[in-house]
Scaffold this motif. Structure first.
Motif: not given
Length: 666
Positions: A167-173, A181-183, A185-197
């Protein structure tokens, strides 16, 4: 195992209707320090942060101006990385930042696709490759770029060739784009929170802070059903009902835009969603009207053809022909002639004519599993700091989540073959009533526990399984969390006046790599529901059920299991979910993988039972399936605690009952 996360504030993620004003004061349900604490448990070796500030351009052609400091920024990205370092000769601290201003937080292992030397760290190697990827059009293509004139790879193309969990997060300047993203099959955890109230920020994290669980009890739930147009599969998101609002998210893919719409208003009951497997980009630009910052999220297709085939999970040979049916003679006990033939099949090819020209299915599976474990346990790749304080004969680098069942016995036998004999092996077994027998060959670590005394631990595990929320998830989570902790009892030999005896002493496993048998049941028809589907739908029904299991394993199992194990500063590795093992099992006719006309302990996971006999562990070859929540007896103790008795729990279908608040656990 590492903990990674990012917090994005002040950027409006594209939606058809505005959920919140990103320029308003940030409303949040947890602090940055809460997230750091959760991630630090996963990565005890180092913790680092990197914050960048974004401003809309005042003039010129550039859409976004990047600043590295300043209090008056319109938006900011806060990267967090906690590292459990297992590879390389030099210590690293995440986030990694290169000379071009690119930023990477990475949680995973590279076992193929990209070369990682024995003395190299895979995160550093990946950073080098990412830095060479095309940045034109931010995320307008997925294959090699022709505009650069250099034929550079795209980021989705690079990530598609990696073999192993990640799982990784990459800033391309240069493109003002964040990739995550994550592989497959999802073998590494990555949770997401979409903006809301509830919280205006966009968040990604390996794990949830416990504070969110404390605040999310007793909420009403609804669901939205989303059709992923890339795969044609439905994705269900569980959400919290909010009054008097209507939300419609605009989410784009390589194949077009999809509107996710829900009436009556929504926000996530558990705050987080499991991020579906795949590669995503968040491209940041400025609004022409008011110079605010906008973010467009796009999901990209896998470009590697082999990986795309594995994700589809299509088997060529599903239904046996009449002649093949006649050859499937039930036999609960294999005869000695069959055992001898199976063992001959594994004679090395260097011995000439004794090697069979066409390996039997069990032999191909055995070979693939052996290579999978070899890739996951090579000692040349272990970071030296792990071993510096231990004598070589005391070092136990690898442990096994050990139930004594078929899958864990196969892992133990193969690890014994692959691991240098100078190292010990810990077998981690969790039990909630102490009824297990000691093994003398390796250290069997008995992790005994009393569920009634685990109130605080239970609340902590609730945060780890989040967004999962059933009693079954909690039972599995507690068993995994305790076993991975490795703190229990072992039997040590004592010799007095020529008499040999054993004493039970406290012991804590220091192994940082934990082999887990996940994926064996899904791929080899090991669950009871597989037999039910076979009886009602024959071979086609069985195949569809197994396919469903594999395509939802990221959501139902692996994210939860990764979080519970990694919270102890351990890294889970899944030999049965190696890409080559999955491919090997798919190439084998289904009737060679399982024969559910035969009794339990014989026809289920038939192919693995043959592998066990080839390894000489004949007793394990006849063991029936016993899930961890039952094998550890935590399900029984949980039923008594929460429902009064096993009978009452069964009547209530306790395994699928949703936990309504932490008060129900105390």
């Amino acid at each position: 195992m590492c903990g990674i996360g990012v917090i994005i504030s002040g950027v409006r993620i594209d939606s058809a209707y505005t959920i919140s004003d990103p320029t308003s004061p940030v409303s949040s349900v947890f602090s940055v320090d809460d997230l750091k604490a959760a991630l630090r448990r996963r990565g005890p070796d180092s913790l680092g942060c990197k914050k960048i500030f974004l401003h809309p351009a005042v003039s010129g052609e550039e859409c976004v101006e990047l600043r590295c400091c300043g209090d008056q920024s319109n938006g900011d990205l806060h990267f967090i990385g906690a590292t459990l370092q297992l590879r390389g000769i030099n210590p690293i601290t995440q986030p990694l930042v290169d000379e071009f201003g690119n930023i990477l937080v990475y949680n995973g292992e590279i076992f193929g696709g990209i070369h990682v030397g024995n003395d190299s760290n895979d995160a550093e190697i990946l950073m080098q490759y990412l830095g060479k990827c095309c940045a034109c059009g931010s995320h307008g293509h997925t294959t090699a770029c022709n505009n650069s004139g250099l034929g550079k790879s795209s980021i989705p193309e690079l990530l598609s060739i990696i073999k192993g969990p990640w799982a990784m997060i990459y800033w391309q300047d240069s493109s003002r784009t964040m990739w995550f993203g994550r592989d497959a099959f999802g073998r590494r955890s990555l949770l997401v929170h979409w903006p809301n109230s509830e919280d205006f920020r966009f968040l990604l994290s390996s794990a949830s802070p416990i504070s969110i669980v404390e605040q999310s009890s007793g909420l009403v739930t609804v669901s939205i059903l989303i059709l992923d147009i890339l795969s044609g599969h439905q994705i269900v998101y569980d959400l919290e009902q909010q009054p008097a609002q209507y939300h419609s998210f605009l989410f784009s893919t390589d194949s077009g835009n999809v509107d996710f719409e829900v009436d009556n208003g929504i926000t996530n009951i558990n705050f987080w969603d499991e991020l579906p497997c795949g590669v995503y980009s968040l491209s940041i630009s400025s609004s022409k009207s008011n110079k605010s910052l906008l973010g467009e999220v796009k999901k990209h297709e896998w470009t590697n053809l082999m990986l795309r085939e594995l994700v589809k999970w299509e088997r060529a040979f599903v239904e046996p022909k009449p002649a093949e049916l006649r050859s499937m003679i039930p036999s609960e006990q294999p005869d000695m002639h069959s055992i001898c033939l199976e063992r001959l099949e594994r004679v090395p090819s260097g011995l000439g004519t004794m090697q069979t020209s066409v390996p039997a299915p069990a032999q191909t599976v055995l070979t693939a599993l052996r290579e999978s474990i070899m890739r996951r346990t090579t000692q040349s790749a272990i970071f030296p700091a792990v071993t510096c304080d231990l004598k070589q004969e005391e070092l136990v680098p690898v442990a096994i989540l050990f139930s004594g069942g078929l899958d864990s016995m196969i892992l133990a036998a193969l690890l014994d073959e692959c691991l240098d004999p100078i190292y010990g092996i810990d077998l981690l077994n969790v039990s909630f009533d102490g009824q297990i027998s000691p093994l003398r060959r390796w250290k069997l670590v008995e992790v005994d526990a009393d569920l009634l005394e685990l109130t605080q631990e239970t609340q902590h595990v609730m945060s780890l399984i989040n967004p999962a929320k059933t009693y079954m998830d909690l039972n599995i989570g507690i068993a995994l969390w305790l076993a991975a902790g490795g703190e229990g009892w072992v039997y040590e030999e004592i010799v007095e006046l020529g008499n040999e005896d054993y004493q039970r002493v406290k012991y804590k496993s220091e192994a940082r790599i934990l082999l887990v048998g996940s994926g064996a049941d899904e791929q080899c028809a090991g669950y009871g529901r597989h037999k039910t589907k076979y009886r009602s739908g024959s071979w086609l029904g069985l195949n569809e059920e197994m396919k469903l299991d594999m395509q939802r394993i990221w959501k139902r199992n692996l994210g939860r299991d990764d979080r519970c194990i990694a919270d102890n500063g351990k890294e889970a590795r899944f030999p049965f979910l190696d890409e080559d093992v999955i491919r090997t099992l798919l190439d084998i006719p289904l009737w060679e993988v399982a024969n559910l006309d035969q009794p339990s302990g014989t026809g289920d996971k038939k192919i693995l039972r043959k592998v066990a006999r080839m390894l000489g562990i004949n007793e394990a070859a006849t063991l029936p399936k016993r899930a961890i929540q039952f094998g550890s007896r935590i399900a029984r103790e949980s039923n008594r605690k929460n429902f009064g008795s096993n009978r009452a729990a069964n009547q209530a279908s306790a395994g699928s009952v949703v936990i309504n608040g932490l008060s129900n656990l105390t």
